[in-house]
Design an enzyme around this catalytic site. Sequence first.
Site, PDB file in Angstrom:
ATOM      1  N   ASN A 210       0.842  -1.212   0.000  1.00 23.55           N
ATOM      2  CA  ASN A 210       0.000   0.000   0.000  1.00 23.55           C
ATOM      3  C   ASN A 210       0.866   1.247   0.000  1.00 23.55           C
ATOM      4  O   ASN A 210       2.094   1.165  -0.011  1.00 23.55           O
ATOM      5  CB  ASN A 210      -0.946  -0.030   1.206  1.00 23.55           C
ATOM      6  CG  ASN A 210      -0.182  -0.127   2.509  1.00 23.55           C
ATOM      7  OD1 ASN A 210       0.606   0.745   2.843  1.00 23.55           O
ATOM      8  ND2 ASN A 210      -0.386  -1.215   3.244  1.00 23.55           N
ATOM      9  N   ASP A 279      -4.594  -6.059   5.153  1.00 28.45           N
ATOM     10  CA  ASP A 279      -5.649  -6.888   5.748  1.00 28.45           C
ATOM     11  C   ASP A 279      -5.645  -8.290   5.164  1.00 28.45           C
ATOM     12  O   ASP A 279      -6.053  -9.245   5.817  1.00 28.45           O
ATOM     13  CB  ASP A 279      -7.014  -6.230   5.541  1.00 28.45           C
ATOM     14  CG  ASP A 279      -7.144  -4.970   6.375  1.00 28.45           C
ATOM     15  OD1 ASP A 279      -6.670  -4.991   7.525  1.00 28.45           O
ATOM     16  OD2 ASP A 279      -7.687  -3.962   5.878  1.00 28.45           O
ATOM     17  N   ASP A 306      -5.040  -9.688  12.916  1.00 31.33           N
ATOM     18  CA  ASP A 306      -5.085  -8.277  13.315  1.00 31.33           C
ATOM     19  C   ASP A 306      -4.100  -8.093  14.473  1.00 31.33           C
ATOM     20  O   ASP A 306      -4.301  -8.621  15.572  1.00 31.33           O
ATOM     21  CB  ASP A 306      -6.514  -7.901  13.734  1.00 31.33           C
ATOM     22  CG  ASP A 306      -6.654  -6.393  13.898  1.00 31.33           C
ATOM     23  OD1 ASP A 306      -5.779  -5.789  14.551  1.00 31.33           O
ATOM     24  OD2 ASP A 306      -7.617  -5.827  13.378  1.00 31.33           O
ATOM     25  N   ILE A 307      -3.020  -7.359  14.201  1.00 26.23           N
ATOM     26  CA  ILE A 307      -1.947  -7.239  15.198  1.00 26.23           C
ATOM     27  C   ILE A 307      -2.431  -6.481  16.434  1.00 26.23           C
ATOM     28  O   ILE A 307      -2.276  -6.935  17.570  1.00 26.23           O
ATOM     29  CB  ILE A 307      -0.721  -6.537  14.576  1.00 26.23           C
ATOM     30  CG1 ILE A 307      -0.209  -7.375  13.398  1.00 26.23           C
ATOM     31  CG2 ILE A 307       0.367  -6.322  15.631  1.00 26.23           C
ATOM     32  CD1 ILE A 307       0.849  -6.700  12.550  1.00 26.23           C
ATOM     33  N   VAL A 308      -3.072  -5.327  16.177  1.00 27.89           N
ATOM     34  CA  VAL A 308      -3.445  -4.486  17.316  1.00 27.89           C
ATOM     35  C   VAL A 308      -4.510  -5.189  18.181  1.00 27.89           C
ATOM     36  O   VAL A 308      -4.453  -5.139  19.420  1.00 27.89           O
ATOM     37  CB  VAL A 308      -3.858  -3.066  16.830  1.00 27.89           C
ATOM     38  CG1 VAL A 308      -5.264  -3.001  16.302  1.00 27.89           C
ATOM     39  CG2 VAL A 308      -3.665  -2.048  17.919  1.00 27.89           C
ATOM     40  N   PHE A 323      -4.805   3.502  14.557  1.00 33.78           N
ATOM     41  CA  PHE A 323      -5.100   4.506  13.533  1.00 33.78           C
ATOM     42  C   PHE A 323      -6.292   4.060  12.708  1.00 33.78           C
ATOM     43  O   PHE A 323      -6.505   2.869  12.529  1.00 33.78           O
ATOM     44  CB  PHE A 323      -3.896   4.701  12.606  1.00 33.78           C
ATOM     45  CG  PHE A 323      -2.883   5.661  13.165  1.00 33.78           C
ATOM     46  CD1 PHE A 323      -2.042   5.256  14.181  1.00 33.78           C
ATOM     47  CD2 PHE A 323      -2.800   6.955  12.693  1.00 33.78           C
ATOM     48  CE1 PHE A 323      -1.119   6.141  14.720  1.00 33.78           C
ATOM     49  CE2 PHE A 323      -1.878   7.851  13.214  1.00 33.78           C
ATOM     50  CZ  PHE A 323      -1.035   7.439  14.230  1.00 33.78           C
ATOM     51  N   LYS A 337     -14.227   1.240  15.460  1.00 32.10           N
ATOM     52  CA  LYS A 337     -12.924   0.559  15.496  1.00 32.10           C
ATOM     53  C   LYS A 337     -12.304   0.605  16.902  1.00 32.10           C
ATOM     54  O   LYS A 337     -11.702  -0.359  17.354  1.00 32.10           O
ATOM     55  CB  LYS A 337     -11.996   1.251  14.491  1.00 32.10           C
ATOM     56  CG  LYS A 337     -11.034   0.320  13.820  1.00 32.10           C
ATOM     57  CD  LYS A 337     -10.408   0.948  12.591  1.00 32.10           C
ATOM     58  CE  LYS A 337     -11.286   0.802  11.353  1.00 32.10           C
ATOM     59  NZ  LYS A 337     -10.680   1.365  10.154  1.00 32.10           N
ATOM     60  N   LYS A 341     -11.622  -3.055  18.431  1.00 29.66           N
ATOM     61  CA  LYS A 341     -10.230  -3.477  18.600  1.00 29.66           C
ATOM     62  C   LYS A 341      -9.733  -3.309  20.036  1.00 29.66           C
ATOM     63  O   LYS A 341      -8.556  -3.554  20.310  1.00 29.66           O
ATOM     64  CB  LYS A 341      -9.333  -2.704  17.635  1.00 29.66           C
ATOM     65  CG  LYS A 341      -9.687  -2.950  16.177  1.00 29.66           C
ATOM     66  CD  LYS A 341      -8.554  -2.572  15.244  1.00 29.66           C
ATOM     67  CE  LYS A 341      -8.974  -2.818  13.797  1.00 29.66           C
ATOM     68  NZ  LYS A 341      -7.865  -3.224  12.943  1.00 29.66           N
TER      69      LYS A 341
END
Length: 401
Positions: A210, A279, A306-308, A323, A337, A341
């Site tokens: 990206n 993703d 999903d790391i966070v 973010f 979000k 999360k």
Amino acid sequence: MMELSNKRVLLGVSGSIAAYKSAELVRLLRKQGAEVRVVMTSTATEFIQPLTFQALSGNIVYSAWDDADRGDGMGHIELARWADVIVVAPASADLLARLRQGMANDLLTTLCLASASTIAVAPAMNRLMWDNAATKENLAVLKQRGIHVLGPGAGGQACGEVGLGRMLEPEQLVQGISGLFSSGILSGAKLLLTAGPTREPIDAMRFLSNRSSGKMGYALAQAAIEAGADVTLVSGPVALATPDRVKRLDVNSADEMYEAVMSEVAGSDVFICAAAVADYKPANPSKEKVKRKDNNVDLALTQNRDIVASVTALPDKPFTVGFAAETSDIEAHARAKLKRKGLDLIAANQVGDGQGAEVDENAMTLYWADGSQHLEKTSKAKLARQMVTIIGEHYRATTRT
Ligand code: C5P
């Protein structure tokens, strides 16, 4: 809280009987987390031995001109650049006069002239010398040039007189030096940060990625260092220099980023996930370069972890900041979000139309459970400093309760 962690203090010692107190000052500065290097004028070496400062600072002491080239890679320009702050304590009347004139006739005055860092002086002299019009005028000019003056204090003097001119006590000087730094809000905190894009391999040559440049994450790493944190940066592939004093771990794919974060997160106080993690990744990456075919190709994708969200699911989770880059309905998406999360705070910004990734300026809004704050468009460096201050305040508030 260590008020000076990560700070580099260059202590200049000039010729005054108060020089013996600077030995204690070195000890106290180090106790507050500062790294200290000492430069002495030749007169100062008649009052106190360089060896005393060497033992207390843990670094060689510079005095003569060529001392700054003694093989520790610290030429005088490097030494001037190294310092976050130059503190001249004690600053004799003679030293102040030379600084005022812009003289460079010894190593210490040269360093002061060659440095863009903050400079502070702690005057120490007999009360009549302090009262002298020449000294007063010198001090006024130095102040006008932005040099900070710490003290002097009043009281008994080595010459037997009583009055203004005593160097401040080492504890007072440490307070004054800490006050020169705008933010120590993350002092002593261990901060883990991700930045940049990830690359998801398709085959030996190709990948999906990206537009993230990593600029925001790197600016946050720099701002967190300035705020006193101990920073580990897990970075995707970017063309940016590692900020000084940051521990950087390079990764390529989202899987590698996940592994690096999970092995570093234990003991972290704050986690900021500024990376633009892909993703999805190709489900069956090929080890060989895939040959061109005449017909179309279907690229099967599978979801990345999903790391966070994995970090916030940990039992001992750090204060976590994510973010949200959105093209519309920013607040609704960001708040959803934040909840989904398990974040403590989220930074949301508009992307697309030349905003967000790759550019040097940005605006954003920070959201937390019961509040928000908008940060106007400015450079990513300034934005990062504002963000770190807000993150630090919220982090401190949660650790107090
Ligand atoms: O869901 P979305 O990608 O919009 O969420 C963005 C936030 O989640 C960012 O903080 C990003 O770094 C993080 N993220 C992550 N792991 C993923 C995807 C996003 O940590 N696989």
